[in-house]
Design a protein around this motif. Structure first.
Motif, PDB file in Angstrom:
ATOM      1  N   LEU A   1       2.390  -4.882  -4.602  1.00  0.00           N
ATOM      2  CA  LEU A   1       1.950  -4.297  -3.343  1.00  0.00           C
ATOM      3  C   LEU A   1       0.752  -5.052  -2.780  1.00  0.00           C
ATOM      4  O   LEU A   1       0.627  -5.218  -1.568  1.00  0.00           O
ATOM      5  CB  LEU A   1       1.592  -2.818  -3.522  1.00  0.00           C
TER       6      LEU A   1
ATOM      7  N   ALA B   1       5.026  -0.953  -6.749  1.00  0.00           N
ATOM      8  CA  ALA B   1       5.481  -1.136  -5.379  1.00  0.00           C
ATOM      9  C   ALA B   1       5.223   0.173  -4.641  1.00  0.00           C
ATOM     10  O   ALA B   1       4.749   1.143  -5.230  1.00  0.00           O
ATOM     11  CB  ALA B   1       6.965  -1.509  -5.342  1.00  0.00           C
ATOM     12  N   LYS B   2       5.535   0.209  -3.344  1.00  0.00           N
ATOM     13  CA  LYS B   2       5.269   1.421  -2.559  1.00  0.00           C
ATOM     14  C   LYS B   2       6.434   1.713  -1.638  1.00  0.00           C
ATOM     15  O   LYS B   2       6.996   0.812  -1.025  1.00  0.00           O
ATOM     16  CB  LYS B   2       3.987   1.251  -1.734  1.00  0.00           C
TER      17      LYS B   2
ATOM     18  N   TYR C   1      -1.424  -3.593   0.159  1.00  0.00           N
ATOM     19  CA  TYR C   1      -0.811  -3.718   1.492  1.00  0.00           C
ATOM     20  C   TYR C   1      -1.211  -5.041   2.160  1.00  0.00           C
ATOM     21  O   TYR C   1      -1.509  -5.099   3.345  1.00  0.00           O
ATOM     22  CB  TYR C   1      -1.201  -2.550   2.402  1.00  0.00           C
TER      23      TYR C   1
END
Length: 404
Positions: free
Chosen positions: A51, A371-372, A54
């Motif tokens: 991730l 992860a997202k 972000y």
């Protein structure tokens, strides 16, 4: 080996839930240390970070050049406010402006602050330069956008979770479908001062616009005397295989909105960059920030710009991104229904009959990959640009195992 009884994670998760407002729904991973593309939790378990904050950690966790710059500046000076000039300020602004090919830079802190700055500048430009009547300026935005969470920004969000119950909403925005040039042109009139877009929509699931869309936006904005404002907070600074996502189609916006990776994962740093006929409309006292452009931020940010000037990270993102995209596409039909992305940035749509995106991320975490999820059955992958090919293969293998 850590036993279930001795694990620190459950207690740390309970404490976080007890003492913080529930504005996030984090995975039950409590990170204590990190290096490069890997993080380690309070129980000593390692995870591959796919991730990267972000995209705030494009250069990985604790990049030695950036850490050294922060340490050196911490021993000298951390804050002056903008009431004074400090010795790191001019170098940062000049080198970032040169990277962007623009005349001027206005540093802020968070991405949302930078977007707010761009909105204010566009409106001021509209009144001072274009001649829009007072209080009538409009800005065209796209459906599925994510530009931040301030009250002004959520006023033009189309995501109910970001928008609902936060009104009354700020007027002055028109929303059109992303990727639709005809709708964009129809929304522009004599009151329009800017078109504000993400060159690739991140929160929406790494949505890449149709080929020719960004050049079309550029031509339209030029022809109609409207500013093209590109929100490159997530897509910029090497993430997609170019310095900026706009570079893939040879497009140069009137204003770049930058953040996340600009702070090297160490401090919040954001900025807008534009030529003097745009940013020059601001006069002293009309906009500011106590911490914007502080010495620590500038020291780190300058080194970020210098890392990007080498081109190494853009090349890594392009080459490794091609490998990642191909590996993910091989899973379409085997639990995935679609893959989108550019460079080391991918949106992966899981068959909703199998599981939600949240469930997939929980199962990936159990297998050592972070992860997202976003929007139901979609997950985003945005590993640090320092990741190695075999580590990408590990991440894809874990995703394949989760989908079985």
């Amino acid at each position: 080996m850590t036993t279930v009884e001795s694990r620190r994670t459950p207690g740390a998760v309970r404490d976080a839930e007890r003492w913080t407002a529930h504005n996030y729904h984090p995975l039950p991973v409590v990170v204590a240390e990190a290096d490069g593309a890997w993080v380690t939790d309070v129980d000593g378990r390692r995870y591959l970070d796919c991730l990267a904050g972000y995209s705030a950690l494009n250069f990985g966790h604790r990049h030695p050049t950036l850490i050294a710059a922060a340490h050196a500046q911490l021993d000298r000076l951390t804050l002056t406010s903008r009431a004074f000039i400090h010795d790191q300020f001019a170098d940062f602004c000049r080198e970032l402006a040169e990277l962007c090919g623009k005349d001027l830079v206005l540093p802020m802190n968070t991405g949302a602050e930078a977007v707010e700055t761009a909105i204010k500048v566009a409106r001021k430009w509209g009144y001072r330069v274009k001649g829009v009547p007072a209080e009538q300026a409009t800005i065209v935005v796209a459906e599925g956008n994510f530009h931040g969470r301030t009250t002004t920004i959520v006023s033009f969000s189309t995501d109910p979770e970001a928008r609902d119950d936060f009104g009354p909403y700020t007027p002055g925005f028109r929303t059109v479908p992303y990727g639709d040039l005809a709708a964009l042109e129809a929304a522009i009139d004599d009151t329009t001062v800017a078109v504000l877009l993400e060159p690739i929509q991140g929160e929406q699931g790494v949505v890449v616009p149709p080929a020719g869309y960004l050049p079309g936006v550029r031509e339209l904005c030029t022809r109609r005397n409207v500013l093209f404002v590109a929100d490159e907070i997530q897509s910029g600074l090497g993430r997609t295989g170019e310095t900026f996502a706009c570079d893939h189609e040879g497009v140069r916006p009137d204003m770049y909105v930058l953040g996340k990776a600009l702070g090297g994962g160490i401090v919040p740093v954001s900025a807008v960059a534009a030529d003097s006929d745009v940013l020059g409309v601001l006069r002293p006292g009309e906009h500011g920030s106590t911490f914007g452009g502080n010495p620590l931020a500038c020291a780190v940010g300058t080194q970020v710009v210098r890392l990007l000037r080498t081109g190494e990270f853009q090349r890594r993102s392009a080459a490794l991104g091609a490998h990642l995209q191909a590996a993910l596409r091989d899973l379409v039909g085997q639990g995935l229904v679609a893959v989108r992305g550019r460079g080391l940035w991918a949106g992966v749509d899981i068959d909703p009959a199998l599981m939600t995106g949240r469930q997939a991320c929980e199962r990936l975490a159990e297998r050592g990959v972070l992860a997202k999820d976003t929007h139901g059955s979609t997950i985003r992958l945005a590993p640090p640009l320092v990741i190695e090919k075999h580590e990408l293969d590990f991440a894809v293998a874990q995703l394949a195992a989760v989908l079985r």
